[in-house]
Design an enzyme around this catalytic site. Structure first.
Site, PDB file in Angstrom:
ATOM      1  CB  CYS A 242     -18.237   8.652 -30.003  1.00 39.62           C
ATOM      2  SG  CYS A 242     -16.604   7.984 -29.615  1.00 39.62           S
ATOM      3  N   GLY A 243     -18.506   7.874 -26.726  1.00 45.78           N
ATOM      4  CA  GLY A 243     -18.589   6.763 -25.782  1.00 45.78           C
ATOM      5  C   GLY A 243     -17.262   6.064 -25.554  1.00 45.78           C
TER       6      GLY A 243
END
Length: 246
Positions: A242-243
């Site tokens: 997701c980062g």
């Protein structure tokens, strides 16, 4: 080196660790031993980040049932407003069972999935998944870590979860110079579940319904037999993270 200049919180000013030496030392160590080192060497500014997946619960069980540091390690949870109802109910169950020092962070200007859609557009995860994750996860996480004066944060990641995690160390630095600790790095999915069964650790009931890795409801599906553990996350999008951990 994990040097003085890499840490911004005042209480970290005298902390200095050799990451290479620590990673060599922790290879083959039980996660309990890694966590015991963390609570001893970093008595202030230690935080567990948790999505309340089964691996996160192993760490919580070790911290709250076994090691029991005083004061307890805060557990940082990101309320993305898009969790499964089962996940939110389980978070409350875990909070009550372990008397967690739970710190919940979310996007500051909306308080429901409907309000989020009204402000940022319907199904933002389909039109701009990077913005969706920045709003619901990355910014709230960084704000939470800063407000908790975090020196080091603990994750539940394992090397066998995905190819992107295959070479993950036990200890590393994040972009802000904080220490990131991955006690389960060398464990397998089988070892995690063996610990859960042996110690009676509670877990999200969605795991029993084929959800090996549980994230936001619109972006999480069950996996089929033989699929990668994280195949149910961002299915068809070509994403693996997701980062938060990039």
């Amino acid at each position: 080196m994990f040097s003085k200049t890499m840490l911004t919180p005042p209480m970290a000013a005298s902390v200095s660790f050799d990451l290479d030496a620590l990673n060599q030392r922790f290879e083959g160590a039980h996660p309990r031993d890694i966590l015991a080192w963390a609570v001893t060497e970093i008595p202030q500014g230690l935080v567990q980040t948790s999505a309340f997946n089964v691996d996160d619960m192993v760490i919580t069980d070790l911290l709250y049932r076994d090691l029991r540091p005083n004061p307890p390690v805060p557990v940082l949870f990101l309320d993305t407003l898009h969790h499964f109802a089962e996940t939110l109910a389980f978070v409350q169950q875990a909070k009550e069972k372990y008397s967690l020092d739970l710190r919940t962070y979310k996007i500051p200007d909306v308080d429901s999935r409907e309000a989020f859609a009204a402000r940022y557009g319907d199904k933002l995860w389909e039109t701009n998944v990077e913005q969706f994750h920045h709003l619901t996860k990355i910014e709230p996480l960084q704000r939470g870590l800063a407000e908790l004066h975090t020196v080091a944060w603990i994750t539940g990641r394992r090397r066998d979860q995905a190819l992107t995690r295959a070479n993950m160390p036990y200890v590393e630095l994040d972009k802000e110079g904080r220490l990131k600790i991955n006690p389960l790095a060398a464990w397998t999915r089988k070892q995690t579940w063996a610990y859960v069964m042996e110690h009676g650790v509670i877990y999200n009931p969605l795991h029993d319904r084929g959800y090996a890795s549980i994230g936001d409801e619109p972006l999480t599906t069950p996996i089929a037999e033989g699929e990668d553990e994280r195949a149910g996350r961002w299915r068809g999008m070509g994403k693996t993270e997701c980062g938060i951990h990039i």
